[in-house]
Scaffold this motif. Structure first.
Motif, mmCIF file in Angstrom:
data_model
loop_
_atom_site.group_PDB
_atom_site.id
_atom_site.type_symbol
_atom_site.label_atom_id
_atom_site.label_comp_id
_atom_site.label_asym_id
_atom_site.label_seq_id
_atom_site.Cartn_x
_atom_site.Cartn_y
_atom_site.Cartn_z
ATOM 1 N N ASP A 127 12.068 -22.997 -4.879
ATOM 2 C CA ASP A 127 13.199 -22.413 -4.148
ATOM 3 C C ASP A 127 13.033 -20.912 -3.898
ATOM 4 O O ASP A 127 13.957 -20.259 -3.408
ATOM 5 C CB ASP A 127 14.503 -22.664 -4.906
ATOM 6 N N GLN A 128 11.846 -20.381 -4.197
ATOM 7 C CA GLN A 128 11.621 -18.947 -4.023
ATOM 8 C C GLN A 128 11.551 -18.605 -2.542
ATOM 9 O O GLN A 128 10.828 -19.243 -1.767
ATOM 10 C CB GLN A 128 10.328 -18.530 -4.738
ATOM 11 N N LYS A 129 12.309 -17.594 -2.135
ATOM 12 C CA LYS A 129 12.394 -17.225 -0.718
ATOM 13 C C LYS A 129 11.647 -15.934 -0.393
ATOM 14 O O LYS A 129 11.253 -15.724 0.750
ATOM 15 C CB LYS A 129 13.862 -17.068 -0.301
ATOM 16 N N THR A 130 11.511 -15.066 -1.400
ATOM 17 C CA THR A 130 10.893 -13.760 -1.141
ATOM 18 C C THR A 130 9.840 -13.458 -2.197
ATOM 19 O O THR A 130 9.817 -14.047 -3.280
ATOM 20 C CB THR A 130 11.939 -12.634 -1.153
ATOM 21 N N ILE A 164 0.824 -1.209 0.000
ATOM 22 C CA ILE A 164 0.000 0.000 0.000
ATOM 23 C C ILE A 164 0.862 1.266 0.000
ATOM 24 O O ILE A 164 0.371 2.357 0.296
ATOM 25 C CB ILE A 164 -1.003 0.003 1.176
ATOM 26 N N SER A 165 2.121 1.108 -0.409
ATOM 27 C CA SER A 165 3.046 2.246 -0.402
ATOM 28 C C SER A 165 3.570 2.527 -1.807
ATOM 29 O O SER A 165 3.384 1.732 -2.736
ATOM 30 C CB SER A 165 4.227 1.952 0.525
ATOM 31 N N ASP A 166 4.257 3.659 -1.951
ATOM 32 C CA ASP A 166 4.831 4.035 -3.241
ATOM 33 C C ASP A 166 6.271 3.556 -3.386
ATOM 34 O O ASP A 166 7.001 3.998 -4.277
ATOM 35 C CB ASP A 166 4.753 5.544 -3.439
ATOM 36 N N GLN A 167 6.695 2.644 -2.512
ATOM 37 C CA GLN A 167 8.030 2.053 -2.573
ATOM 38 C C GLN A 167 7.926 0.541 -2.739
ATOM 39 O O GLN A 167 6.996 -0.087 -2.213
ATOM 40 C CB GLN A 167 8.813 2.364 -1.291
ATOM 41 N N ALA A 168 8.857 -0.055 -3.479
ATOM 42 C CA ALA A 168 8.880 -1.509 -3.625
ATOM 43 C C ALA A 168 9.078 -2.161 -2.255
ATOM 44 O O ALA A 168 9.759 -1.605 -1.377
ATOM 45 C CB ALA A 168 9.985 -1.927 -4.587
ATOM 46 N N GLN A 169 8.464 -3.311 -2.071
ATOM 47 C CA GLN A 169 8.550 -4.028 -0.801
ATOM 48 C C GLN A 169 8.946 -5.474 -1.068
ATOM 49 O O GLN A 169 8.520 -6.081 -2.057
ATOM 50 C CB GLN A 169 7.208 -3.995 -0.055
ATOM 51 N N SER A 170 9.744 -6.030 -0.170
ATOM 52 C CA SER A 170 10.165 -7.424 -0.256
ATOM 53 C C SER A 170 9.611 -8.173 0.944
ATOM 54 O O SER A 170 9.808 -7.761 2.095
ATOM 55 C CB SER A 170 11.696 -7.523 -0.284
ATOM 56 N N ILE A 171 8.917 -9.280 0.681
ATOM 57 C CA ILE A 171 8.286 -10.064 1.741
ATOM 58 C C ILE A 171 8.940 -11.431 1.801
ATOM 59 O O ILE A 171 9.057 -12.127 0.784
ATOM 60 C CB ILE A 171 6.772 -10.250 1.474
ATOM 61 N N SER A 172 9.374 -11.828 2.981
ATOM 62 C CA SER A 172 9.915 -13.174 3.154
ATOM 63 C C SER A 172 8.769 -14.179 3.163
ATOM 64 O O SER A 172 7.818 -14.049 3.951
ATOM 65 C CB SER A 172 10.699 -13.264 4.463
ATOM 66 N N LEU A 173 8.842 -15.174 2.290
ATOM 67 C CA LEU A 173 7.764 -16.165 2.225
ATOM 68 C C LEU A 173 7.668 -16.985 3.506
ATOM 69 O O LEU A 173 6.617 -17.536 3.818
ATOM 70 C CB LEU A 173 7.987 -17.082 1.016
ATOM 71 N N SER A 174 8.750 -17.028 4.273
ATOM 72 C CA SER A 174 8.693 -17.734 5.555
ATOM 73 C C SER A 174 7.758 -17.030 6.536
ATOM 74 O O SER A 174 7.197 -17.664 7.435
ATOM 75 C CB SER A 174 10.089 -17.862 6.154
ATOM 76 N N ASP A 175 7.585 -15.716 6.355
ATOM 77 C CA ASP A 175 6.679 -14.960 7.232
ATOM 78 C C ASP A 175 5.211 -15.246 6.916
ATOM 79 O O ASP A 175 4.338 -14.992 7.742
ATOM 80 C CB ASP A 175 6.935 -13.460 7.086
ATOM 81 N N ILE A 176 4.955 -15.749 5.709
ATOM 82 C CA ILE A 176 3.571 -16.042 5.315
ATOM 83 C C ILE A 176 3.172 -17.450 5.734
ATOM 84 O O ILE A 176 1.993 -17.760 5.900
ATOM 85 C CB ILE A 176 3.398 -15.870 3.790
ATOM 86 N N ASN A 177 4.163 -18.311 5.920
ATOM 87 C CA ASN A 177 3.919 -19.678 6.376
ATOM 88 C C ASN A 177 3.102 -20.471 5.355
ATOM 89 O O ASN A 177 2.083 -21.088 5.687
ATOM 90 C CB ASN A 177 3.213 -19.680 7.738
#
Length: 588
Positions: A560-563, A528-541
């Motif tokens: 093998d995707q991590k983010t 929801i921001s005007d900046q790119a964001q990186s999410i760790s897939l481990s945080d999504i479980n």
């Protein structure tokens, strides 16, 4: 006990709460006769959900799209059938009756179609193609109605149909959505009387303490059912009952009238739906569910201001806090989600969710984006911003930090992507479908702030705009139709499917949906921001044994995707089932 006797007992029990000092036996049978429930009684199933993920509603005036020389209702049906069949299955036609002000919400005659717009045959034809939602403008009627004319003459029907007040009384504690005086001096055959007007002096409040008024609306409801209406929007119903010793909002009698209407309607048609339009703070609003025995649906009024604030601030805290506080709708009830309507974006539903400073900052930004602000009286000396009057397209023009960053379209689509995924049934204002801009000329011509978001399209001009692939109108329309197509195929987007809020930082608004049989999960993740964001897939479980797809791009995550890398205002719908464009069973 027969079905009729059982229903009569239920109706009488409602009436005994509303009119506690009366013998309501005759009124009970008169109501049942006028609803024709002495001829046929349907059997509603308790806690039945007459909706699925395939349901979506478009909100429009009968004359939002016009062709010279053709009745607007015919033009509307032509457009809906040609362009929205398969994308939405419901249409809310805003008041199409003869009216004197407020673009239809000062009804002159509830039983007539505005002759300049079409006929009841046109209404019934649309009801044959889409689930028809109609307004029951129940709190007030026009000062030019036959009822009010009869009030002034002192004859029925009408002489006893309106609420009178004493100007010598202190009325400062009465809840008001407007700044105009509450009482309207009116000359009658027996002298001057002061008539109660919650909204405007052309919208005179009806007196539901008089059972004859209730009976009139019972007849109106039956009339609408006979012409194909399936969904009833109870306009401004929170103000229905008047008691001078109270604030005259959300009173017990009001809730009981709604329970009565639900009982009557669902015994006529088990698929019929009651929606309460209560533009009030969130906790008060959701009280209209009752115990799954009042409104089938309530508008999610807090969503528009919170979602707007989130996307122009780049901060999801308030929206996340609200989502976590929202109780799941019981079976037999659902939220109606929207982010724009014929009215503006109400600010009262954000009370307690946004601070006064945040609300005022939002109002100032909307003025910079070309909008207007409507105010309400808090007391004799204080006014607060009540409503943001602006086309949704222009509302996303700039943010708190950037005047024009090139992300207007992305923010606009992000808002709808979020709205379409949240628990509930989505409703999209017709002008949001096209990204219609502020109509300054219409606002100036009418003198009303709300008219800025009530543009009237010429059908040929609209078609040209939608066929021009370079126009934002065409881009918005294509994006929203794609989102609607994807959404309706996902069981996890059933209006009553499980929902949990996820915590992935203040710049990410995320939640998880799962259908009842647990076969499909969807992680709805929104930058929801005007900046790119990186999410760790481990945080999504994510469950590693499942394959996961982004439904919005039809791409599969690699093992093998991590983010997860998100561009500004990008959304993903990560699902363990790729149901895109597969006809759903309707099961949850």
């Amino acid at each position: 006990m027969s079905a009729f006797e059982d229903l009569a007992e239920r109706v009488k029990a409602h009436l005994n709460v509303i009119y506690s000092t009366e013998d309501n036996s005759d009124l009970t049978h008169e109501i049942l006769r006028n609803m024709r429930l002495d001829e046929f009684i349907a059997t509603p199933e308790p806690h039945h959900n007459p909706w699925t993920q395939q349901d979506a509603i478009v909100i429009t005036y009968s004359d939002s799209i016009k062709t010279e020389g053709e009745a607007p209702l015919k033009t509307l049906r032509q457009f809906l059938r040609a362009n929205l069949t398969g994308f939405v299955n419901g249409v809310h036609i805003l008041p199409f009756f003869p009216w004197s002000s407020d673009d239809g919400f000062a009804v002159i005659d509830y039983l007539q179609v505005n002759e300049g717009h079409g006929t009841w045959n046109d209404i019934s034809a649309i009801a044959g193609d889409f689930n028809l939602m109609t307004d029951l403008v129940i709190n007030h009627c026009s000062s030019r109605s036959r009822w009010f004319d009869n009030f002034k003459k002192g004859i029925e029907p009408g002489a006893s149909y309106f609420v009178e007040g004493d100007p010598s009384h202190d009325l400062s504690h009465i809840t008001r959505p407007r700044t105009s005086p509450l009482l309207r001096p009116t000359e009658t055959a027996t002298g001057e009387k002061n008539v109660w007007c919650t909204f405007s002096h052309d919208q005179v409040d009806l007196n539901f303490a008089n059972p004859l008024v209730l009976l009139e609306f019972v007849k109106i409801i039956r009339f609408y059912l006979d012409r194909g209406a399936k969904i009833f929007r109870l306009d401004a119903v929170a103000f229905l009952w008047k008691d001078i010793s109270t604030s005259c909002i959300n009173l017990p009698e009001t809730h009981e009238v709604i329970r009565l209407i639900r009982t009557l309607v669902e015994h006529c048609n088990t698929e019929a739906i009651i929606i309460t339009e209560t533009n009030i703070p969130n906790r008060e609003n959701i009280s209209y569910f009752g115990n799954a025995n009042e409104a089938h649906m309530v508008y999610n009024f807090s969503l528009p201001p919170l979602l707007l604030h989130t996307l122009v601030s780049g901060d999801a805290k308030a929206l996340k806090g609200w989502l976590m506080s929202m109780p799941p709708a019981q079976a037999g009830t659902a939220y109606l989600n929207f982010i724009a309507s014929h009215d503006g974006i109400g600010l009262r539903p954000a009370e307690g969710l946004l601070s006064s400073e945040e609300t005022h900052s939002l109002a100032e930004l909307m003025e910079r984006n070309g909008g207007k602000i409507s105010w309400r009286s808090v007391d004799a000396n204080t006014m607060k911003p009540y409503e943001l009057n602006i086309a949704l397209w222009d509302a996303f023009k700039s943010t708190f930090t950037h005047a024009d960053d090139g992300h207007q379209l992305a923010r606009f689509i992000s808002a709808h992507t979020i709205m379409l995924a949240i628990e509930g049934v989505p409703a999209i204002y017709v002008h949001s479908l096209f990204g219609t801009s502020n109509d300054y000329q219409r606002a100036e011509n009418t003198g009303h702030n709300r008219a800025i978001n009530r543009h009237q399209w010429d059908l040929s001009a609209l078609q040209d705009a939608l066929e021009d692939s370079d126009s934002h109108h065409a881009q918005v329309f294509a994006e929203l139709k794609n989102l609607l197509t994807i959404r309706k195929g996902q069981p996890a987007f059933h209006p009553n499917a499980t929902q949990f809020t996820l915590h992935l930082g203040d710049h990410i608004f995320a939640f998880w949906r799962q259908c009842a049989n647990r076969q499909q999960s969807i992680f709805c993740i929104n930058n929801i921001s005007d900046q790119a964001q990186s999410i760790s897939l481990s945080d999504i479980n994510l469950i590693e044994l499942d394959a996961w797809w982004d439904l919005l791009t039809s791409t599969q995550l690699t093992r093998d995707q991590k983010t997860l890398e998100l561009s500004p205002y990008q959304s993903v719908w990560l699902s363990n089932q790729n149901y895109h464009q597969i006809a759903p069973s309707g099961e949850t």
